[in-house]
Motif scaffolding. Sequence first.
Motif, short mmCIF file in Angstrom:
data_model
loop_
_atom_site.label_atom_id
_atom_site.label_comp_id
_atom_site.label_asym_id
_atom_site.label_seq_id
_atom_site.Cartn_x
_atom_site.Cartn_y
_atom_site.Cartn_z
N UNK A 276 8.04 -15.01 -2.74
CA UNK A 276 7.01 -15.39 -1.78
C UNK A 276 6.96 -16.90 -1.60
N UNK A 277 7.04 -17.62 -2.70
CA UNK A 277 7.01 -19.08 -2.64
C UNK A 277 8.18 -19.61 -1.82
N UNK A 278 9.35 -19.03 -1.98
CA UNK A 278 10.49 -19.42 -1.18
C UNK A 278 10.22 -19.15 0.30
N UNK A 279 9.55 -18.04 0.59
CA UNK A 279 9.16 -17.75 1.97
C UNK A 279 8.24 -18.81 2.53
N UNK A 280 7.30 -19.28 1.71
CA UNK A 280 6.37 -20.33 2.12
C UNK A 280 7.14 -21.62 2.42
N UNK A 281 8.03 -21.99 1.52
CA UNK A 281 8.80 -23.23 1.68
C UNK A 281 9.65 -23.16 2.94
N UNK A 282 10.32 -22.05 3.16
CA UNK A 282 11.15 -21.91 4.36
C UNK A 282 10.29 -22.00 5.63
N UNK A 283 9.17 -21.32 5.63
CA UNK A 283 8.30 -21.33 6.81
C UNK A 283 7.79 -22.73 7.10
N UNK A 284 7.38 -23.44 6.06
CA UNK A 284 6.87 -24.80 6.24
C UNK A 284 7.97 -25.76 6.70
N UNK A 285 9.23 -25.35 6.57
CA UNK A 285 10.35 -26.18 7.02
C UNK A 285 11.01 -25.61 8.27
N UNK A 286 10.25 -24.81 9.01
CA UNK A 286 10.68 -24.25 10.30
C UNK A 286 11.89 -23.32 10.21
N UNK A 287 12.10 -22.75 9.07
CA UNK A 287 13.15 -21.74 8.90
C UNK A 287 12.46 -20.37 9.02
N UNK A 288 12.06 -20.04 10.24
CA UNK A 288 11.16 -18.91 10.50
C UNK A 288 11.70 -17.58 10.01
N UNK A 289 12.91 -17.23 10.43
CA UNK A 289 13.43 -15.91 10.07
C UNK A 289 13.63 -15.78 8.56
N UNK A 290 14.18 -16.81 7.96
CA UNK A 290 14.40 -16.79 6.51
C UNK A 290 13.05 -16.75 5.77
N UNK A 291 12.09 -17.53 6.26
CA UNK A 291 10.77 -17.54 5.65
C UNK A 291 10.09 -16.19 5.71
N UNK A 292 10.17 -15.56 6.87
CA UNK A 292 9.57 -14.23 7.02
C UNK A 292 10.23 -13.23 6.08
N UNK A 293 11.55 -13.27 6.01
CA UNK A 293 12.27 -12.32 5.15
C UNK A 293 11.86 -12.48 3.69
N UNK A 294 11.82 -13.70 3.20
CA UNK A 294 11.43 -13.92 1.80
C UNK A 294 9.95 -13.57 1.57
N UNK A 295 9.10 -13.94 2.50
CA UNK A 295 7.67 -13.64 2.34
C UNK A 295 7.43 -12.14 2.29
N UNK A 296 8.05 -11.41 3.20
CA UNK A 296 7.85 -9.96 3.23
C UNK A 296 8.47 -9.27 2.02
N UNK A 297 9.61 -9.78 1.54
CA UNK A 297 10.24 -9.21 0.34
C UNK A 297 9.35 -9.44 -0.88
N UNK A 298 8.84 -10.67 -1.01
CA UNK A 298 7.95 -10.97 -2.13
C UNK A 298 6.68 -10.14 -2.09
N UNK A 299 6.11 -10.01 -0.89
CA UNK A 299 4.89 -9.22 -0.74
C UNK A 299 5.14 -7.75 -1.06
N UNK A 300 6.26 -7.21 -0.59
CA UNK A 300 6.58 -5.79 -0.84
C UNK A 300 6.71 -5.50 -2.33
#
Length: 191
Positions: free
Chosen positions: A5-29
């Motif tokens: 999830x943290x990696x998803x946050x970092x990616x999202x905050x750095x405009x890596x939208x698709x990668x951020x979403x993928x990590x965030x959703x994987x961590x949440x799941x």
Amino acid sequence: AFYESLLGFICTENNLWDEGRRHAETGFAADPGSFHGSHVVTHVHYEAGDMAGGAGFLRPWLDQADRTTPYSGHLTWHLALFELARGETETALAIFDASLRPAVYPGAPRASLMDASSFLWRLNLYGIPAPARAAEEVRDLATAQFPESTTSFNDAHVALAFGNCGDVEAVDRWAAMLRAELAAGKVPAGA
């Protein structure tokens, strides 16, 4: 789950939208009851401008969550922002009244200050009047709990609390104190 999830946050905050979403959703799941995981998914929606999707995700999640835990206040703030951005002003104001005012906020004073002052600031940006006495209640929290500088992030929210009331003298005093601390080398974030 936390690090994913943290990696998803970092990616999202750095405009890596698709990668951020993928990590965030994987961590949440991996841990769907996690406040941290739900917070990151919430940020993915917000940063992508998906206010309806964010509200659609967060509202049912909060409905099953323990609303007495400190983190629930911040997630409720996010829900209020989604509703505000969607034009659901009455809903956002009802959330503020029920959960974000300092008198009812479930978290620590610092979190209450940050969420309440920034919500009121956003109301101002939208041209929406704050609820009666709300700005004064947040200012009173800032005055009572934070008589001196702590962190730059906190200091900015104290200034917002004063500014939301139109208390120019308090903002000026706060700014003068911060300038003196900066000159003395006591502000780690610098100018």
